[in-house]
Scaffold this motif. Structure first.
Motif, PDB file in Angstrom:
ATOM      1  N   SER A 271       0.823  -1.219   0.000  1.00 35.41           N
ATOM      2  CA  SER A 271       0.000   0.000   0.000  1.00 35.41           C
ATOM      3  C   SER A 271       0.856   1.268   0.000  1.00 35.41           C
ATOM      4  O   SER A 271       0.417   2.319  -0.467  1.00 35.41           O
ATOM      5  CB  SER A 271      -0.944   0.003   1.208  1.00 35.41           C
ATOM      6  OG  SER A 271      -0.238   0.159   2.423  1.00 35.41           O
ATOM      7  N   ARG A 272       2.086   1.172   0.502  1.00 32.73           N
ATOM      8  CA  ARG A 272       2.982   2.331   0.473  1.00 32.73           C
ATOM      9  C   ARG A 272       3.287   2.755  -0.960  1.00 32.73           C
ATOM     10  O   ARG A 272       3.566   3.927  -1.231  1.00 32.73           O
ATOM     11  CB  ARG A 272       4.285   2.013   1.204  1.00 32.73           C
ATOM     12  CG  ARG A 272       4.159   1.892   2.699  1.00 32.73           C
ATOM     13  CD  ARG A 272       5.493   1.528   3.329  1.00 32.73           C
ATOM     14  NE  ARG A 272       6.562   2.431   2.940  1.00 32.73           N
ATOM     15  CZ  ARG A 272       7.844   2.209   3.177  1.00 32.73           C
ATOM     16  NH1 ARG A 272       8.205   1.096   3.791  1.00 32.73           N
ATOM     17  NH2 ARG A 272       8.755   3.076   2.799  1.00 32.73           N
ATOM     18  N   PHE A 273       3.238   1.793  -1.881  1.00 31.76           N
ATOM     19  CA  PHE A 273       3.529   2.097  -3.281  1.00 31.76           C
ATOM     20  C   PHE A 273       2.262   2.347  -4.097  1.00 31.76           C
ATOM     21  O   PHE A 273       2.296   3.075  -5.082  1.00 31.76           O
ATOM     22  CB  PHE A 273       4.326   0.937  -3.898  1.00 31.76           C
ATOM     23  CG  PHE A 273       5.685   0.747  -3.287  1.00 31.76           C
ATOM     24  CD1 PHE A 273       6.776   1.445  -3.766  1.00 31.76           C
ATOM     25  CD2 PHE A 273       5.865  -0.109  -2.214  1.00 31.76           C
ATOM     26  CE1 PHE A 273       8.030   1.282  -3.198  1.00 31.76           C
ATOM     27  CE2 PHE A 273       7.123  -0.271  -1.636  1.00 31.76           C
ATOM     28  CZ  PHE A 273       8.202   0.424  -2.130  1.00 31.76           C
ATOM     29  N   THR A 274       1.152   1.739  -3.688  1.00 36.77           N
ATOM     30  CA  THR A 274      -0.087   1.898  -4.459  1.00 36.77           C
ATOM     31  C   THR A 274      -0.900   3.115  -4.026  1.00 36.77           C
ATOM     32  O   THR A 274      -1.532   3.760  -4.872  1.00 36.77           O
ATOM     33  CB  THR A 274      -0.960   0.640  -4.338  1.00 36.77           C
ATOM     34  OG1 THR A 274      -1.260   0.385  -2.957  1.00 36.77           O
ATOM     35  CG2 THR A 274      -0.247  -0.572  -4.923  1.00 36.77           C
ATOM     36  N   ASP A 275      -0.901   3.433  -2.733  1.00 39.93           N
ATOM     37  CA  ASP A 275      -1.737   4.536  -2.243  1.00 39.93           C
ATOM     38  C   ASP A 275      -1.458   5.864  -2.943  1.00 39.93           C
ATOM     39  O   ASP A 275      -2.400   6.598  -3.273  1.00 39.93           O
ATOM     40  CB  ASP A 275      -1.582   4.690  -0.729  1.00 39.93           C
ATOM     41  CG  ASP A 275      -2.287   3.575   0.040  1.00 39.93           C
ATOM     42  OD1 ASP A 275      -2.966   2.753  -0.614  1.00 39.93           O
ATOM     43  OD2 ASP A 275      -2.152   3.517   1.276  1.00 39.93           O
ATOM     44  N   PRO A 276      -0.185   6.236  -3.182  1.00 44.69           N
ATOM     45  CA  PRO A 276       0.064   7.517  -3.861  1.00 44.69           C
ATOM     46  C   PRO A 276      -0.517   7.586  -5.274  1.00 44.69           C
ATOM     47  O   PRO A 276      -0.684   8.681  -5.823  1.00 44.69           O
ATOM     48  CB  PRO A 276       1.603   7.600  -3.904  1.00 44.69           C
ATOM     49  CG  PRO A 276       2.070   6.729  -2.781  1.00 44.69           C
ATOM     50  CD  PRO A 276       1.085   5.604  -2.752  1.00 44.69           C
ATOM     51  N   PRO A 368       8.364  -4.181  -4.244  1.00 46.03           N
ATOM     52  CA  PRO A 368       7.213  -3.919  -5.119  1.00 46.03           C
ATOM     53  C   PRO A 368       7.305  -2.541  -5.760  1.00 46.03           C
ATOM     54  O   PRO A 368       7.797  -1.584  -5.152  1.00 46.03           O
ATOM     55  CB  PRO A 368       6.022  -3.995  -4.160  1.00 46.03           C
ATOM     56  CG  PRO A 368       6.588  -3.645  -2.819  1.00 46.03           C
ATOM     57  CD  PRO A 368       8.018  -4.115  -2.813  1.00 46.03           C
ATOM     58  N   ARG A 369       6.856  -2.467  -7.006  1.00 40.72           N
ATOM     59  CA  ARG A 369       6.737  -1.197  -7.721  1.00 40.72           C
ATOM     60  C   ARG A 369       5.367  -1.173  -8.370  1.00 40.72           C
ATOM     61  O   ARG A 369       4.969  -2.140  -9.024  1.00 40.72           O
ATOM     62  CB  ARG A 369       7.838  -1.067  -8.784  1.00 40.72           C
ATOM     63  CG  ARG A 369       9.248  -0.984  -8.210  1.00 40.72           C
ATOM     64  CD  ARG A 369       9.458   0.340  -7.475  1.00 40.72           C
ATOM     65  NE  ARG A 369      10.811   0.453  -6.949  1.00 40.72           N
ATOM     66  CZ  ARG A 369      11.182   0.112  -5.717  1.00 40.72           C
ATOM     67  NH1 ARG A 369      10.275  -0.390  -4.891  1.00 40.72           N
ATOM     68  NH2 ARG A 369      12.427   0.256  -5.312  1.00 40.72           N
ATOM     69  N   ALA A 370       4.634  -0.080  -8.197  1.00 37.14           N
ATOM     70  CA  ALA A 370       3.277   0.012  -8.723  1.00 37.14           C
ATOM     71  C   ALA A 370       3.222   1.008  -9.877  1.00 37.14           C
ATOM     72  O   ALA A 370       3.962   1.998  -9.901  1.00 37.14           O
ATOM     73  CB  ALA A 370       2.319   0.445  -7.612  1.00 37.14           C
ATOM     74  N   GLU A 371       2.347   0.727 -10.824  1.00 33.90           N
ATOM     75  CA  GLU A 371       2.153   1.642 -11.941  1.00 33.90           C
ATOM     76  C   GLU A 371       0.725   1.526 -12.464  1.00 33.90           C
ATOM     77  O   GLU A 371       0.083   0.478 -12.342  1.00 33.90           O
ATOM     78  CB  GLU A 371       3.149   1.351 -13.067  1.00 33.90           C
ATOM     79  CG  GLU A 371       2.996  -0.023 -13.704  1.00 33.90           C
ATOM     80  CD  GLU A 371       3.918  -0.211 -14.897  1.00 33.90           C
ATOM     81  OE1 GLU A 371       4.331   0.800 -15.488  1.00 33.90           O
ATOM     82  OE2 GLU A 371       4.196  -1.372 -15.249  1.00 33.90           O
ATOM     83  N   LEU A 372       0.240   2.634 -13.045  1.00 35.09           N
ATOM     84  CA  LEU A 372      -1.064   2.650 -13.692  1.00 35.09           C
ATOM     85  C   LEU A 372      -0.860   2.354 -15.171  1.00 35.09           C
ATOM     86  O   LEU A 372      -0.047   3.002 -15.826  1.00 35.09           O
ATOM     87  CB  LEU A 372      -1.731   4.019 -13.516  1.00 35.09           C
ATOM     88  CG  LEU A 372      -2.021   4.433 -12.067  1.00 35.09           C
ATOM     89  CD1 LEU A 372      -2.666   5.812 -12.031  1.00 35.09           C
ATOM     90  CD2 LEU A 372      -2.919   3.420 -11.383  1.00 35.09           C
ATOM     91  N   VAL A 373      -1.586   1.394 -15.671  1.00 34.13           N
ATOM     92  CA  VAL A 373      -1.403   0.943 -17.048  1.00 34.13           C
ATOM     93  C   VAL A 373      -2.720   1.086 -17.807  1.00 34.13           C
ATOM     94  O   VAL A 373      -3.721   0.464 -17.436  1.00 34.13           O
ATOM     95  CB  VAL A 373      -0.929  -0.524 -17.098  1.00 34.13           C
ATOM     96  CG1 VAL A 373      -0.755  -0.969 -18.540  1.00 34.13           C
ATOM     97  CG2 VAL A 373       0.376  -0.683 -16.323  1.00 34.13           C
ATOM     98  N   PRO A 374      -2.758   1.908 -18.874  1.00 33.47           N
ATOM     99  CA  PRO A 374      -3.988   2.061 -19.654  1.00 33.47           C
ATOM    100  C   PRO A 374      -4.090   1.022 -20.763  1.00 33.47           C
ATOM    101  O   PRO A 374      -3.088   0.561 -21.296  1.00 33.47           O
ATOM    102  CB  PRO A 374      -3.839   3.466 -20.246  1.00 33.47           C
ATOM    103  CG  PRO A 374      -2.360   3.629 -20.410  1.00 33.47           C
ATOM    104  CD  PRO A 374      -1.712   2.857 -19.292  1.00 33.47           C
TER     105      PRO A 374
END
Length: 414
Positions: A271-276, A368-374
């Motif tokens: 959540s530290r990576f996804t929340d932002p 973990p690394r989070a990203e938004l993917v369209p």
């Protein structure tokens, strides 16, 4: 008869001494063989590694101590022996355990538990000991691991390897700061018999002990590609008078970690990576929803359909959004009054929009690394206006899917 009795006792003592098992250890590189590292044999059955941290004190793992001795002030005579391997300047020497001095709390059902023990030798060792460093371990810090690899012939070889410490990794979600009690090192290839190996600085100060090797299953991620993970006890949490005194122990030093805590800690780390990203994620989804409404002339109202799934280490998509038609945005009474003017045939709206997804990837250290993917979608919305004056629903076709849509006013009444 008296002399014979004494002689018999001496023979028994000598036989017992000869029967005490030893662990033959050699240095892979005699020129770089630290004097303080020892091979450890307990009850003649199992071997570990240890390190001399005072003139007569050896540190190793608690699980390298026989179970019946895992408490302070337990006598370990004739139960544990240590081997100081030969080097260019030293001959091979042996030592014997006298008493278990200090032990960590009882081990739990997870590898992420402090695991150390200190025992006193029967006499001072004629070797240089390695001082303990309680400053903690930084993210990315490379530790020098001196480990003894057992061989098939019941002996061991002392080897030197380098292992980077990795914080904020799902390999160990509790290693989040310099003084966290349990370290994770990735990659760090170890084997059975390396337990208790010292984690050293370049100046041969001991920052911790190797506990065990790990897998993704240890953190409830059975499919995560963690390769050669090793865990270690951080000596930043030690507070033993005369041996090591941590000036300000980490708040988690006394925390009991059990398997149930790991999943929660992993979720918190993710959540530290996804929340932002969530503010942007919601804004992007709403922007596409508004676009679809405009492209379909507000004839149809749309709903957002979001699917969430737990991250298992392999399936990277943890959240994905799609859109589906919800209801007909016309008043039925008004439609009936205009029935004669409604066109025949089908009306088609061409739609183009983005479906957003939230993905998580792990780097080589398990971070973990989070990203938004369209995902670009091109589709059509097709219906017959004449059908709107009949019944309670109208047939729509969105791409390859067919819908029977109610009127929005009927949905609101419910």
């Amino acid at each position: 008869m008296k002399t014979l009795a004494i002689f018999s006792i001496l023979i028994l003592i000598q036989i017992k001494a000869l029967a005490t098992p030893v662990y033959k250890v050699t240095c892979e590189s005699p020129d770089a063989c630290p004097e303080s590292v020892v091979g450890l044999n307990y009850d003649g059955k199992s071997v570990c590694t240890g390190v001399l941290v005072a003139e007569d004190i050896v540190a190793t793992n608690l699980h390298c101590i026989p179970e019946d001795l895992r408490q302070n002030d337990s006598s370990c005579k004739d139960r544990i022996t240590v081997t100081f391997p030969a080097s260019r300047s030293r001959e091979e020497e042996y030592g014997h355990c006298e008493i278990i001095k200090w032990v960590s709390p009882a081990l739990k059902d997870t590898a992420l538990t402090p695991d150390w023990a200190f025992f006193k030798l029967t006499k001072k060792a004629p070797r240089l000991h390695a001082p303990i460093n309680t400053n903690g371990v930084s993210d990315g810090e490379v530790l020098t691991l001196y480990k003894i690899d057992p061989t098939d012939k019941g002996a061991g070889i002392l080897r030197k390897v380098s292992c980077p410490a990795v914080q904020n990794s799902l390999a160990n979600p509790f290693f989040i700061g310099v003084k966290s009690p349990i370290l994770a090192m990735v990659p760090c290839e170890t084997m059975k018999g390396n337990s208790g190996s010292p984690l050293m600085t370049a100046n041969l100060e001991v920052k911790g002990l190797l506990n065990s090797m790990g897998t993704a299953a240890d953190v409830n991620l059975k499919k995560a590609p963690f390769y050669h993970v090793s865990f270690g006890s951080n000596f930043a949490c030690l507070n033993i008078p005369g041996i090591a005194s941590a000036p300000s122990p980490h708040a988690d030093c006394g925390k009991s970690i059990i398997s149930e805590n790991i999943r929660e800690a992993s979720a918190t780390l993710i959540s530290r990576f996804t929340d932002p990203l969530m503010k942007s994620f919601n804004a992007d989804v709403n922007a596409e929803l508004d676009k679809i409404h405009k492209q379909s002339k507000f004839v149809v109202l749309w709903d957002v359909e979001q699917k969430n799934r737990a991250f298992d280490g392999v399936n990277t998509k943890v959240s994905e959004v799609s859109y589906k038609p919800s209801c007909i945005n016309f008043k039925k009474d008004k439609m009936r009054t205009q029935q004669g003017r409604l066109q025949h045939g089908n009306v088609t709206y061409n739609l183009e929009y983005l479906e957003w997804g939230l993905q998580i990837h792990l780097d080589n250290g398990g971070r973990p690394r989070a990203e938004l993917v369209p995902k670009k979608i091109q589709s059509t919305l097709q219906f017959s206006p004449a059908q709107m004056t009949f019944g309670q629903s109208v047939a729509f076709k969105h791409g390859a899917q067919s819908y029977s849509l109610p009127f929005c006013e009927d949905v609101r009444k419910k």
